[in-house]
Each structure stands twice: as structure tokens, then as C-alpha cells.
Design a protein around this motif. Structure first.
Motif, PDB file in Angstrom:
ATOM      1  N   VAL A 149      -2.207   2.918 -12.475  1.00  0.00           N
ATOM      2  CA  VAL A 149      -1.123   2.028 -12.050  1.00  0.00           C
ATOM      3  C   VAL A 149      -0.696   2.437 -10.643  1.00  0.00           C
ATOM      4  CG1 VAL A 149       1.231   1.240 -12.472  1.00  0.00           C
ATOM      5  CG2 VAL A 149      -0.300   1.640 -14.408  1.00  0.00           C
ATOM      6  N   TYR A 150      -0.782   1.506  -9.721  1.00  0.00           N
ATOM      7  CA  TYR A 150      -0.326   1.751  -8.353  1.00  0.00           C
ATOM      8  C   TYR A 150       1.097   1.228  -8.206  1.00  0.00           C
ATOM      9  CZ  TYR A 150      -5.292   2.305  -7.080  1.00  0.00           C
ATOM     10  OH  TYR A 150      -6.588   2.709  -6.985  1.00  0.00           O
ATOM     11  N   LEU A 151       1.971   2.074  -7.697  1.00  0.00           N
ATOM     12  CA  LEU A 151       3.328   1.627  -7.382  1.00  0.00           C
ATOM     13  C   LEU A 151       3.440   1.583  -5.864  1.00  0.00           C
ATOM     14  CD1 LEU A 151       5.344   3.846  -9.926  1.00  0.00           C
ATOM     15  CD2 LEU A 151       4.420   1.549 -10.285  1.00  0.00           C
ATOM     16  N   LEU A 152       3.495   0.396  -5.294  1.00  0.00           N
ATOM     17  CA  LEU A 152       3.580   0.252  -3.840  1.00  0.00           C
ATOM     18  C   LEU A 152       5.047   0.148  -3.443  1.00  0.00           C
ATOM     19  CD1 LEU A 152       0.708  -2.302  -3.086  1.00  0.00           C
ATOM     20  CD2 LEU A 152       0.574   0.177  -3.420  1.00  0.00           C
ATOM     21  N   GLU A 153       5.516   1.188  -2.798  1.00  0.00           N
ATOM     22  CA  GLU A 153       6.947   1.300  -2.497  1.00  0.00           C
ATOM     23  C   GLU A 153       7.224   1.060  -1.022  1.00  0.00           C
ATOM     24  OE1 GLU A 153       9.756   2.399  -4.173  1.00  0.00           O
ATOM     25  OE2 GLU A 153       8.896   2.688  -6.183  1.00  0.00           O
ATOM     26  N   ASN A 154       8.281   0.293  -0.771  1.00  0.00           N
ATOM     27  CA  ASN A 154       8.785   0.162   0.592  1.00  0.00           C
ATOM     28  C   ASN A 154      10.194  -0.401   0.480  1.00  0.00           C
ATOM     29  OD1 ASN A 154       9.442  -0.987   3.211  1.00  0.00           O
ATOM     30  ND2 ASN A 154       7.284  -0.711   3.741  1.00  0.00           N
ATOM     31  N   ALA A 155      11.121   0.232   1.194  1.00  0.00           N
ATOM     32  CA  ALA A 155      12.526  -0.188   1.095  1.00  0.00           C
ATOM     33  C   ALA A 155      12.722  -1.646   1.534  1.00  0.00           C
ATOM     34  CB  ALA A 155      13.410   0.739   1.928  1.00  0.00           C
ATOM     35  N   LEU A 156      11.829  -2.143   2.379  1.00  0.00           N
ATOM     36  CA  LEU A 156      11.932  -3.540   2.819  1.00  0.00           C
ATOM     37  C   LEU A 156      11.641  -4.516   1.680  1.00  0.00           C
ATOM     38  CD1 LEU A 156       9.921  -3.405   6.185  1.00  0.00           C
ATOM     39  CD2 LEU A 156      12.389  -3.774   5.965  1.00  0.00           C
ATOM     40  N   LEU A 157      11.029  -3.992   0.609  1.00  0.00           N
ATOM     41  CA  LEU A 157      10.546  -4.868  -0.458  1.00  0.00           C
ATOM     42  C   LEU A 157      11.365  -4.753  -1.740  1.00  0.00           C
ATOM     43  CD1 LEU A 157       6.719  -4.251   0.077  1.00  0.00           C
ATOM     44  CD2 LEU A 157       8.143  -6.060   1.058  1.00  0.00           C
ATOM     45  N   SER A 158      12.626  -4.346  -1.591  1.00  0.00           N
ATOM     46  CA  SER A 158      13.451  -4.229  -2.798  1.00  0.00           C
ATOM     47  C   SER A 158      13.751  -5.613  -3.382  1.00  0.00           C
ATOM     48  CB  SER A 158      14.731  -3.459  -2.513  1.00  0.00           C
ATOM     49  OG  SER A 158      15.403  -4.047  -1.434  1.00  0.00           O
ATOM     50  N   HIS A 159      13.676  -6.651  -2.547  1.00  0.00           N
ATOM     51  CA  HIS A 159      13.745  -8.030  -3.039  1.00  0.00           C
ATOM     52  C   HIS A 159      12.452  -8.741  -2.686  1.00  0.00           C
ATOM     53  CE1 HIS A 159      17.940  -7.652  -4.089  1.00  0.00           C
ATOM     54  NE2 HIS A 159      18.137  -7.067  -2.911  1.00  0.00           N
ATOM     55  N   TYR A 160      12.117  -9.760  -3.465  1.00  0.00           N
ATOM     56  CA  TYR A 160      10.838 -10.452  -3.271  1.00  0.00           C
ATOM     57  C   TYR A 160      10.766 -11.131  -1.907  1.00  0.00           C
ATOM     58  CZ  TYR A 160       7.073 -13.827  -3.818  1.00  0.00           C
ATOM     59  OH  TYR A 160       5.936 -14.568  -3.628  1.00  0.00           O
ATOM     60  N   SER A 161       9.646 -10.962  -1.278  1.00  0.00           N
ATOM     61  CA  SER A 161       9.317 -11.677  -0.041  1.00  0.00           C
ATOM     62  C   SER A 161       7.825 -11.943  -0.089  1.00  0.00           C
ATOM     63  CB  SER A 161       9.654 -10.802   1.173  1.00  0.00           C
ATOM     64  OG  SER A 161       8.761 -11.075   2.238  1.00  0.00           O
ATOM     65  N   PRO A 162       7.402 -13.221  -0.095  1.00  0.00           N
ATOM     66  CA  PRO A 162       5.963 -13.483  -0.218  1.00  0.00           C
ATOM     67  C   PRO A 162       5.154 -12.856   0.907  1.00  0.00           C
ATOM     68  CG  PRO A 162       7.210 -15.511   0.234  1.00  0.00           C
ATOM     69  CD  PRO A 162       8.198 -14.448  -0.073  1.00  0.00           C
ATOM     70  N   SER A 163       5.659 -12.943   2.151  1.00  0.00           N
ATOM     71  CA  SER A 163       4.874 -12.377   3.251  1.00  0.00           C
ATOM     72  C   SER A 163       4.839 -10.851   3.161  1.00  0.00           C
ATOM     73  CB  SER A 163       5.431 -12.847   4.592  1.00  0.00           C
ATOM     74  OG  SER A 163       6.809 -12.584   4.676  1.00  0.00           O
ATOM     75  N   GLY A 164       5.957 -10.241   2.812  1.00  0.00           N
ATOM     76  CA  GLY A 164       6.017  -8.782   2.704  1.00  0.00           C
ATOM     77  C   GLY A 164       5.177  -8.252   1.550  1.00  0.00           C
ATOM     78  N   PHE A 165       5.272  -8.919   0.392  1.00  0.00           N
ATOM     79  CA  PHE A 165       4.510  -8.469  -0.775  1.00  0.00           C
ATOM     80  C   PHE A 165       3.007  -8.637  -0.527  1.00  0.00           C
ATOM     81  CE2 PHE A 165       7.262  -8.013  -4.798  1.00  0.00           C
ATOM     82  CZ  PHE A 165       8.364  -7.590  -4.074  1.00  0.00           C
ATOM     83  N   ALA A 166       2.632  -9.748   0.128  1.00  0.00           N
ATOM     84  CA  ALA A 166       1.208  -9.963   0.409  1.00  0.00           C
ATOM     85  C   ALA A 166       0.694  -8.901   1.373  1.00  0.00           C
ATOM     86  CB  ALA A 166       0.995 -11.370   0.981  1.00  0.00           C
ATOM     87  N   ALA A 167       1.517  -8.547   2.355  1.00  0.00           N
ATOM     88  CA  ALA A 167       1.102  -7.515   3.321  1.00  0.00           C
ATOM     89  C   ALA A 167       0.882  -6.176   2.607  1.00  0.00           C
ATOM     90  CB  ALA A 167       2.155  -7.377   4.419  1.00  0.00           C
ATOM     91  N   ALA A 168       1.789  -5.844   1.681  1.00  0.00           N
ATOM     92  CA  ALA A 168       1.665  -4.578   0.951  1.00  0.00           C
ATOM     93  C   ALA A 168       0.408  -4.577   0.080  1.00  0.00           C
ATOM     94  CB  ALA A 168       2.911  -4.362   0.087  1.00  0.00           C
ATOM     95  N   LEU A 169       0.174  -5.678  -0.620  1.00  0.00           N
ATOM     96  CA  LEU A 169      -1.007  -5.760  -1.485  1.00  0.00           C
ATOM     97  C   LEU A 169      -2.294  -5.670  -0.665  1.00  0.00           C
ATOM     98  CD1 LEU A 169       0.103  -8.531  -4.006  1.00  0.00           C
ATOM     99  CD2 LEU A 169      -0.398  -6.143  -4.558  1.00  0.00           C
ATOM    100  N   ALA A 170      -2.273  -6.275   0.520  1.00  0.00           N
ATOM    101  CA  ALA A 170      -3.475  -6.249   1.358  1.00  0.00           C
ATOM    102  C   ALA A 170      -3.832  -4.815   1.750  1.00  0.00           C
ATOM    103  CB  ALA A 170      -3.265  -7.117   2.594  1.00  0.00           C
ATOM    104  N   VAL A 171      -2.809  -3.985   1.949  1.00  0.00           N
ATOM    105  CA  VAL A 171      -3.058  -2.582   2.285  1.00  0.00           C
ATOM    106  C   VAL A 171      -3.821  -1.897   1.149  1.00  0.00           C
ATOM    107  CG1 VAL A 171      -1.966  -0.334   2.700  1.00  0.00           C
ATOM    108  CG2 VAL A 171      -1.042  -2.399   3.803  1.00  0.00           C
ATOM    109  N   LEU A 172      -3.369  -2.139  -0.088  1.00  0.00           N
ATOM    110  CA  LEU A 172      -4.038  -1.511  -1.237  1.00  0.00           C
ATOM    111  C   LEU A 172      -5.454  -2.068  -1.418  1.00  0.00           C
ATOM    112  CD1 LEU A 172      -3.911   0.364  -3.726  1.00  0.00           C
ATOM    113  CD2 LEU A 172      -3.196  -1.635  -5.048  1.00  0.00           C
ATOM    114  N   VAL A 173      -5.605  -3.372  -1.213  1.00  0.00           N
ATOM    115  CA  VAL A 173      -6.926  -3.984  -1.395  1.00  0.00           C
ATOM    116  C   VAL A 173      -7.930  -3.367  -0.416  1.00  0.00           C
ATOM    117  CG1 VAL A 173      -8.238  -6.144  -1.206  1.00  0.00           C
ATOM    118  CG2 VAL A 173      -6.011  -6.130  -2.350  1.00  0.00           C
TER     119      VAL A 173
END
Lengths: 325, 260
Positions: free
Chosen positions: A59-83
Motif C-alpha cells: 500500500v502506497y500512501l502518497l502524502e503532501n500537505a497541498l493534497l489534504s483536500h481533493y484536487s484533480p490536477s494535484g492528485f493526478a500529479a501525485a499519482l503520475a510520480v508513483l507511476v
């Protein structure tokens, strides 16, 4: 690796994400791949333990204080890093409001196509095939995805949960770095609709009404039935919504939502073609209508011809008896 | 305010979908094509914003020549300009392909806009992909499934429908937004609008004009099969006294279907 995005709402993992993980695990076993889950947000620690029983070995927990609330562009950017780092062959989302919003953003970021809202998956000749409804279920298409990774969203309420296992796995907490400029569409507030605990797309039972209810006040009859039935929600036909009797959130059909509950109870609803498209994948359909020729009876497993205003009160009593057992 | 709206020509919701199994396509003959219903909400919203903020509304569509009729409908509703991006490939259900075309159009030909509106999904392909993909390709913020929108200067506040709730997002412009039913009540075309639309020149852009190579837009989704839904068989239908009907119905639910 099959990577499954796990959605968190109100601090809890969504059930439909676990359905998606379960389906991912079944296909991963056939393909000889590992299954991993990923969560995005801030303060995710502790949510991992509820995920391992449904087939994730990591289980990967991708943490960033900017993402404490949903943001499609922010969440996609974080997921792209893991991918980039983990290189999954397949990425799965549940086709919830969030999944439908986030998966295409990630797909475009990765430059790959996406199969949306799939209702079936299979491994054929060593390749993943996915099946999805088009024209709101009036037809189905089966695809193989040519690009890598293969991105797929799965319709909620369709795929069964795995029997939870005792298996534990590895949790990897990652502080992801994303440019602040990538996070411009953050949700600032969530306004709950009063009394709507469950959405029609998530409900196991949908009690749905149409023109036969004759007015907005009579939706109370259906709300009463729904209140008796666990995991149920109230649905409606387009004509009832367009007449202003009930909010559009409840509309089932081609300009509303497509649902596949265990039971669809249609009351005073004739079953126009665009409505049938949205609900005919329900496991059981039961209808009450005074018109014996109503198209709804052509798809119903059990139909009652009669006056709903006379039948529903008895129905309520009978349901109470059975549910009390 | 410079507002762009992306629209699609689709079969209307009353359509019976028949399949040509030799080509894995739907049979278009006999279908009535319309402006996709969610796109109507997007066009209407654009017109309302223009009415309150001033500016211009331009509609864009990717499709064959017959999509001109769809653009004319939006013009007849009141849009100022329309542009067709000519694409003769039959529906491939591949959102990324269409998103790449739109993104290239806006990058190369029409870079000046404040709002980019879509319907939340095109009726038929039901993908709900293109708005978010275009947003990502252009590096813009997005709000999808919008039921309420307020514009204030250089920012927008949108209510987005989710399961049993609304998410509220305030974002800077330019931005991508997609319309859900409930956002507004689309207007009918006026006779004057229809006459104006008839006379309006609609520029046509080809994929070659956008510099796409022959293979660059090949769909990445291999369509293996297209089929009709499994037919549902009608079950038993009873017509008895209300009390007995209710008892039998609940008996079916409890003992046969075992859903309660």
C-alpha cells in the motif's frame, strides 16, 4: 503490477475501491502480477490496515500537505510520480465521482487511453480485456488497451468483494513533491444533501418512482419504503425529475445515472427506453404499475398490475414483517 | 469574457441502438442525431455568462461534415461563432484521441479564452473523459459535473455533484468546466437565431491543418467486440387484490430473489 487507486471520503476507505481492488487481485493472479494499492492525501496513516485483507500486497500512501483536500490536477500529479517510479502495467480506479474525474486527468498526463466505467474484466490470451456499456447500456463494447499502462475505471456495485484474508503487506509512505502550480482546483467545501445518505449508484436497493406518483408529495411513499430497507436509495424517472418533483441527483436513465443494484423496485414508472437503459443491469427488477402494457413489465422479474396508492401501504407492512424476522 | 464550448453530435436518447457486427459499429441509418443533451447545458451556461459579463461564445466540434448541423443548433441558440474540426473516423470510444485534437486546436489556432465548457459526458460513448483530458493537456484547472457556477472577475466558483453531496471549488480562469443537468434550463432556438445560423460561415479545420501525422491519432483501444445487452426475460406479472399483491411481491423478494 496492478495498481489500484483507493478513494478516501470522510476519513474512510470507500467500499467501491475495495471492490475494485478485489477485481484487480483476481486478474493479477491470472496475469502473474502483484497487486498494490495507492492512497493520495494528507494524514493517511492507519488507513492501510483495512486494505490488505482485499488483496493488496503493498500500500502506497502518497502524502503532501497541498493534497489534504481533493484536487484533480494535484492528485493526478501525485499519482503520475508513483507511476513513473513503480511502473505498473495496469491501473484501476472505481468509477465514482472522484474516479471519473481523476482517471482521465491521469490518463492524459501519462499519454494513454482510458476505458471508463467497465462492468466486466477478463484475461484472454494473456491480455486484459474490459467490457463497458455504451449508450447507457443499450450496447456493450469489449476493448483491449494498446498503450501502457492500461488505465481502467470499474463501475461501483458490480464487482464482488474478496473474502477478507489475514494477509498483511508492506506500507510505503512517500512524501510526493508536486509543483504548487499544479494544484488550482482544490475542493474548499463539501455540502451534503439533506437526508441523502446514499447515492443511487451506491445503493444495493433502489426504490424508484415516475409519473404514476402524480406529485412531489407522493415521493414520501418511496422515501418511507427506502427508510425500511437497508442500503437503499430513492430513484426517479426523467419525467418525475423534469416535472420538478425530485432533484436530478435521483434520476436514473440516460440523462441521469446508470445503476446496477441487487433490487430495483419501480413504482408508477412506465419504463421509457432511456430509463430502461439506465437500470436494466439490475440483478432483480420488480415493478408496480397500473398499466399492464407498461414496458417496465417486459424487463421485470416480478410485476404487479394495480394502483400503487393501494398497494404500497400493504407493501410497507409486509416488508416490515419480513425485515423483523 | 471569451467562452469556448465543445459539443458533439450524438443519437438522441430515444434511439434504439442496432449493431453491425461485421464492422463492430452501431447502425446510424434511421437514427436521429442531436446536440448531446449535456452539451446543451454548456451552451446555455455560456450564453448566460455572456449576457451578464459580456464577451463572445464560440462552439467547437470534432466530427464529420454532418456535425455542422450540431454547430448550427448551438448558433441558433445564440452562440456567436462556430468551428468544425473535420474528422471522418467513426466513433472509436477513445476520449484521449478527441482530447488531443481539441487541445491542439486551442494551442495552435484559438489560444485566447477564459472558459472552456463541455457537457459532463457525450451521450453514447458515455466516457466523461475529454474535459479532464483537455484540462490536463493544456495545464488548466478543472471542475466536472457542475450544477452551479458563479463567475467573479478572474475566478469561478463551481458546485460539482458527487455521491449525495456537492463539492465547492473556487478556481482561477482560464479553466475547464463540464455541465451537469440542473445547471440551467437550455433555451429554445428562435426563428431569428435559426435564420442567422443558416447564413453563418463555419470555418473547417482539418487534422492535417493541425499538423497531426497519419498515425498520431490512431485509437489506442482495440475494439474486440460490440454486442447488445443480454436480453432480460419478463418474469411473472400478477393482477390481484392489493393486499395479496403486496404479500406475493414481498414473498418473491424474500424467498426467491433473496434480496431482503
Amino acid at each position: 503490477m496492478i495498481l489500484v487507486y483507493i478513494e478516501v471520503r470522510d476519513g474512510k476507505v470507500k467500499k467501491s475501491s475495495l471492490e475494485t481492488l478485489s477485481e484487480g487481485k483476481r486478474r493479477a493472479d491470472e496475469l502473474g502480477l502483484d497487486t498494490a494499492a495507492v492512497l493520495v492525501g494528507h494524514g493517511l496513516k492507519g488507513l492501510d490496515s483495512g486494505i490488505f485483507p482485499y488483496g493488496a500486497s503493498k500500500v502506497y500512501l502518497l502524502e503532501n500537505a497541498l493534497l489534504s483536500h481533493y484536487s484533480p490536477s494535484g492528485f493526478a500529479a501525485a499519482l503520475a510520480v508513483l507511476v513513473q517510479e513503480a511502473g505498473p502495467e495496469i491501473i484501476l480506479f472505481s468509477a465514482t465521482s472522484m474516479g471519473k474525474d481523476l482517471a482521465p486527468r491521469l490518463a492524459a498526463r501519462l499519454g494513454v487511453s482510458l476505458a471508463s466505467d467497465c462492468t466486466g474484466t477478463a484475461v484472454v490470451e494473456g491480455k486484459l480485456e474490459v467490457k463497458r456499456p455504451i449508450y447507457a447500456g443499450k450496447a456493450f463494447v469489449t476493448f483491449r488497451l494498446a498503450a501502457s499502462p492500461q488505465l481502467v475505471t470499474l463501475r461501483p456495485n458490480v464487482f464482488s468483494l474478496l473474502e477478507p484474508s489475514e494477509a498483511a503487506g508492506e506500507t510505503l509512505i512517500k512524501e510526493v513533491v508536486i509543483p504548487e502550480d499544479d494544484v488550482k482546483d482544490v475542493v474548499s467545501e463539501v455540502a451534503r444533501e439533506e437526508g441523502a445518505a446514499l447515492d443511487v449508484t451506491e445503493a444495493e436497493i433502489v426504490v424508484s418512482g415516475g409519473r404514476g406518483l402524480k406529485g412531489p408529495e407522493n415521493f414520501d411513499l418511496l422515501k418511507d419504503l427506502s427508510a425500511l430497507l437497508p442500503h437503499s436509495a430513492v430513484g426517479a424517472s426523467r419525467s418525475a425529475v423534469d416535472a420538478g418533483w425530485i432533484d436530478h441527483q435521483h434520476q436514473v436513465g440516460q440523462t441521469g445515472k446508470t445503476v446496477s443494484p441487487n433490487l430495483y423496485l419501480a413504482v408508477g414508472l412506465s419504463g421509457a427506453i432511456q430509463h430502461l437503459a439506465g437500470m436494466s443491469s439490475s440483478k432483480y427488477i420488480v415493478a408496480v404499475n397500473k398499466d399492464a402494457d407498461a414496458p417496465i413489465f417486459k424487463v421485470a422479474d416480478f410485476g404487479v398490475v394495480g394502483d400503487l396508492f393501494q398497494i404500497v401501504p400493504y407493501l410497507k407492512e409486509e416488508l416490515k414483517k419480513v425485515l423483523a424476522e | 469574457m471569451n467562452i469556448f464550448v465543445c459539443v458533439k453530435r450524438v443519437p438522441d436518447t430515444e434511439s434504439k441502438i442496432r449493431i453491425d457486427h461485421s464492422s463492430n459499429r452501431i447502425i446510424e441509418e434511421g437514427l436521429n442525431f442531436v446536440l448531446s443533451p449535456y452539451d446543451e447545458y454548456a451552451v446555455e451556461e455560456a450564453l448566460r455568462i455572456r449576457e451578464s459579463e459580456g464577451g463572445k461564445v464560440t462552439v467547437f466540434s470534432v466530427g464529420p461534415d454532418v456535425a455542422l448541423a450540431t454547430l448550427k443548433k448551438a448558433l441558433a441558440m445564440g452562440a456567436d461563432e462556430a468551428v468544425l474540426i473535420k474528422d471522418v473516423l467513426p466513433e472509436a470510444y477513445d476520449g484521449l484521441r478527441v482530447a488531443k485534437i481539441f487541445a491542439r486546436v486551442f494551442e495552435q489556432k484559438y489560444p485566447e479564452f477564459d472558459l472552456l465548457l463541455f457537457g459532463k459526458q457525450a451521450m453514447g460513448s458515455d466516457n466523461a473523459q475529454v474535459p479532464a483530458m483537455v484540462a490536463e493537456l493544456l495545464g488548466l484547472p478543472q471542475v466536472n459535473v457542475v450544477t452551479k457556477l458563479e463567475i467573479e472577475g478572474n475566478s469561478a466558483t463551481a458546485h460539482r455533484e458527487i455521491e449525495g453531496a456537492s463539492e465547492i471549488v473556487t478556481l482561477p480562469l482560464p479553466a475547464v468546466l463540464s455541465a451537469q443537468k440542473g445547471l440551467n434550463e437550455p433555451r429554445y432556438e428562435t426563428l431569428k437565431g435559426i435564420m442567422m445560423a443558416k447564413r453563418k460561415e463555419i470555418p473547417v479545420i482539418s487534422l492535417a491543418d493541425l499538423g497531426f501525422g497519419a498515425d498520431e491519432l490512431s485509437p489506442q483501444m482495440d475494439l474486440v467486440k460490440m454486442e447488445s445487452p443480454p436480453p432480460r426475460e419478463a418474469g411473472q406479472v400478477i393482477e390481484v387484490e392489493p393486499e395479496e399483491a403486496a404479500r406475493k411481491l414481498v414473498d418473491f423478494l424474500h424467498n426467491e430473489a433473496k434480496v431482503i
